[in-house]
Design a protein around this motif. Structure first.
Motif, PDB file in Angstrom:
ATOM      1  N   SER A 176       0.841  -1.199   0.000  1.00  0.00           N
ATOM      2  CA  SER A 176       0.000   0.000   0.000  1.00  0.00           C
ATOM      3  C   SER A 176       0.876   1.248   0.000  1.00  0.00           C
ATOM      4  O   SER A 176       2.078   1.197   0.305  1.00  0.00           O
ATOM      5  CB  SER A 176      -0.901   0.009   1.238  1.00  0.00           C
ATOM      6  OG  SER A 176      -0.134   0.137   2.427  1.00  0.00           O
ATOM      7  N   ALA A 177       0.266   2.384  -0.330  1.00  0.00           N
ATOM      8  CA  ALA A 177       1.034   3.635  -0.435  1.00  0.00           C
ATOM      9  C   ALA A 177       1.679   3.996   0.897  1.00  0.00           C
ATOM     10  O   ALA A 177       2.856   4.378   0.946  1.00  0.00           O
ATOM     11  CB  ALA A 177       0.117   4.764  -0.910  1.00  0.00           C
ATOM     12  N   GLN A 189       4.582   1.687   1.646  1.00  0.00           N
ATOM     13  CA  GLN A 189       5.756   2.029   0.838  1.00  0.00           C
ATOM     14  C   GLN A 189       6.467   3.264   1.384  1.00  0.00           C
ATOM     15  O   GLN A 189       7.703   3.345   1.355  1.00  0.00           O
ATOM     16  CB  GLN A 189       5.346   2.251  -0.614  1.00  0.00           C
ATOM     17  CG  GLN A 189       4.968   0.973  -1.359  1.00  0.00           C
ATOM     18  CD  GLN A 189       6.098  -0.044  -1.371  1.00  0.00           C
ATOM     19  OE1 GLN A 189       5.936  -1.169  -0.907  1.00  0.00           O
ATOM     20  NE2 GLN A 189       7.240   0.364  -1.879  1.00  0.00           N
ATOM     21  N   GLU A 190       5.694   4.236   1.874  1.00  0.00           N
ATOM     22  CA  GLU A 190       6.308   5.437   2.448  1.00  0.00           C
ATOM     23  C   GLU A 190       7.168   5.080   3.657  1.00  0.00           C
ATOM     24  O   GLU A 190       8.296   5.545   3.795  1.00  0.00           O
ATOM     25  CB  GLU A 190       5.222   6.439   2.844  1.00  0.00           C
ATOM     26  CG  GLU A 190       4.571   7.142   1.663  1.00  0.00           C
ATOM     27  CD  GLU A 190       3.476   8.103   2.092  1.00  0.00           C
ATOM     28  OE1 GLU A 190       3.432   8.443   3.295  1.00  0.00           O
ATOM     29  OE2 GLU A 190       2.669   8.516   1.232  1.00  0.00           O
TER      30      GLU A 190
END
Length: 542
Positions: free
Chosen positions: A353-354, A357-358
């Protein structure tokens, strides 16, 4: 011995040393390998805390330091904390926890003021302990503060030297008599009170605010949230030469701006907010009227954009093999990532998921900087890092605009306004007191009369013979006892000034200085006008 006595001399910098005990003679290369393994284990173990932390200037870091003279090889770190003294106390907490998690390590920590832990516990120190004899006496061991005592004149203790111990002597004493060197409970409590609340306290030190920023900066901060500190510092410390680069923006064009949510530390947010600044007309950055509901977001974004443009103007894109090589190629990465997962670093986020990943990118960056960085490599400057990210990390402006439509709410910034009552409470808490000390009867005065007399005195015109004191013709001549006058002020302000020096070395802004002045006057029940004391030079305010 000279190396033992050397203190951190760089302003606003803290140094920390970790020694392995017992300090038995061993092969130097083998010892180096052991210490380097400890560095990897420490940085991996504390990564969930250290990865998301936003440092004011420099991060917590550890490296191997070879032995010299009678100082054994050990683990060393140095961090410039700048204006945010909370960074220093967070490091104290981390170092204390390291000795708790790795009980075979002994830690010593100091800054340019010397043994600042003793300063914090100044009210509870034994009378014999002073700056002249405190060298190599104060350590953390197994999560406890230790102070190696000095033998009394009337007794001889075989394991205690009569003069300040050398570092090898101190380490040997800690190894052989750990139960006899624990600091008193009151000293322990004074230091623990200062670091109370970590690691949960980290979140309380953050401030989230909306900013109208160029899309490039938004993309960079998604990958490297810690770079917000470099951007704020570049703007905060700007000079006329720096601002030349902001006459016409070349990197962060104003027409690409979008609304986003940025996480600052409270110190960084205050630095950005407190400065009044109008952009150059040629820059393209224009602000809406102050009445506009998003004026603050536009102003914050404009200031931060200037900081990032200044950083990038000082360098050119720089690439090297070490920067291009993927982090996952390191044999240490798999173990590091597994440790993060075990400590719930990803907070249950779905892999891929975003948000996952961050956090993964933040972990990779931390790993590269703190765990896997070769000693010979040269760290990129913040500007080089920003330019590298802009050229290597793709981002979709339209996608960022969609995110702008669903931003989380901002944090309330009323904490910027510190009332005298809140300052009173903070001072009491820092001094370890719950209630103000009562004022004795002999220190009570007719406040109205004091105020009138002071006003009358100031309104008098001075002649070549000096100022005339206001009095009625029938009054007897006034005599002035200088010693009594000075003794009086020493009596009511002396200890208070001492408390301020010990507990408020970080107070710098004139706004706080005025509030502090008001608090002193109110605390002592003096009714002099605040303006008369606005130029008082307290020894703890720069």
């Amino acid at each position: 011995m000279e190396e033992n006595m050397k203190l951190a001399t760089v302003e606003d910098t803290v140094e920390y040393h970790l020694y392995l005990i017992p300090n038995e003679p061993r092969d130097s290369e083998k010892h180096k390998e052991i210490l380097q393994k400890y560095i990897e284990r420490i940085m991996t173990h504390f990564a969930p805390m250290l990865v998301p932390y936003i440092w004011q200037n420099q991060p917590f870091n550890l490296k191997y330091k070879p032995g010299k003279d009678d100082v054994p090889a050990h683990i060393f770190g140095m961090t410039k904390f700048g204006d945010n003294i909370e960074d220093e106390w967070f490091i104290v907490y981390v170092v204390k926890q390291i000795t708790k998690e790795f009980p075979e390590l002994v830690a010593r920590i100091e800054d340019n003021d010397g043994e600042f832990l003793l300063i914090e516990a100044a009210d509870f120190l034994p009378k014999w302990l002073d700056p002249d004899n405190s060298a190599n006496r104060v350590f953390f061991y197994q999560g406890k503060l230790c102070i190696i005592p000095a033998p009394r004149k009337s007794e001889a203790v075989s394991w205690l030297p009569t003069i300040p111990p050398t570092l090898p002597q101190a380490l040997n004493i800690i190894s052989t008599h750990p139960e006899k060197i624990l600091a008193s409970e009151s000293i322990q409590a004074a230091v623990n009170r200062r670091i109370r609340g970590y690691p949960e306290k980290i979140q309380a030190s953050l401030h989230r605010a909306h900013c109208f920023l160029p899309a490039g900066i938004v993309a960079v901060l998604k990958q490297r949230p810690r770079l917000v500190a470099a951007g704020v510092q570049a703007f905060y410390l700007r000079d006329p030469i720096d601002l030349r680069a902001c006459r016409v923006f070349k990197t962060f064009l104003p027409e690409t701006r979008i609304m986003t949510s940025i996480t600052f530390t409270k110190c960084l947010y205050a630095q950005l907010m407190q400065q009044r600044f109008m952009p150059d007309r040629r820059s393209g950055y224009k602000l809406p009227p102050p009445s506009h509901p998003q004026y603050r977001a536009h102003e914050l974004g404009m200031k931060l954009a200037h900081g990032f443009e200044i950083l990038c103007s000082k360098c050119s894109p720089h690439f090297s093999d070490s920067q291009k090589s993927p982090v996952i190629a390191s044999p240490l990465w798999a173990g590091f990532l597994e440790s993060l997962k075990n400590k719930d670093y990803f907070k249950g986020l779905i892999e891929g998921s975003a948000q996952y990943q961050e956090r993964l990118e933040m972990a990779k960056n931390y790993f590269q900087l703190s765990v896997n960085r070769p000693e010979s490599s040269l760290a990129m400057s913040s500007g080089e890092e920003i330019l590298t990210l802009l050229q290597t990390v793709p981002f979709d402006i339209e996608e960022l605009k969609k995110e702008a439509a669903n931003l989380p709410p901002e944090d309330d910034d009323r904490w910027l306004d510190l009332s005298p009552e809140q300052l009173d409470q903070l001072l009491q808490e820092a001094a370890g007191k719950k209630e103000p000390e009562p004022i004795s009867k002999e220190e009570n005065y007719d406040l109205t009369q004091v105020s009138k007399s002071m006003k009358a005195f100031i309104s008098k015109v001075s002649t070549h013979k000096g100022a005339e004191l206001p009095r009625e013709p029938s009054e007897a001549p006034i005599t002035f006892d200088a010693d009594s006058f000075l003794n009086y002020f020493d009596k009511i302000l002396g200890k208070l000034q001492c408390d301020i020096c010990f507990h408020f070395e970080a107070v710098r802004s004139m706004a706080v200085a005025r509030a502090l002045t008001h608090w002193i006057l109110r605390r002592q029940k003096l009714a002099f006008k605040l303006e008369l004391f606005s130029t008082l030079n307290y020894c703890c305010i720069e």
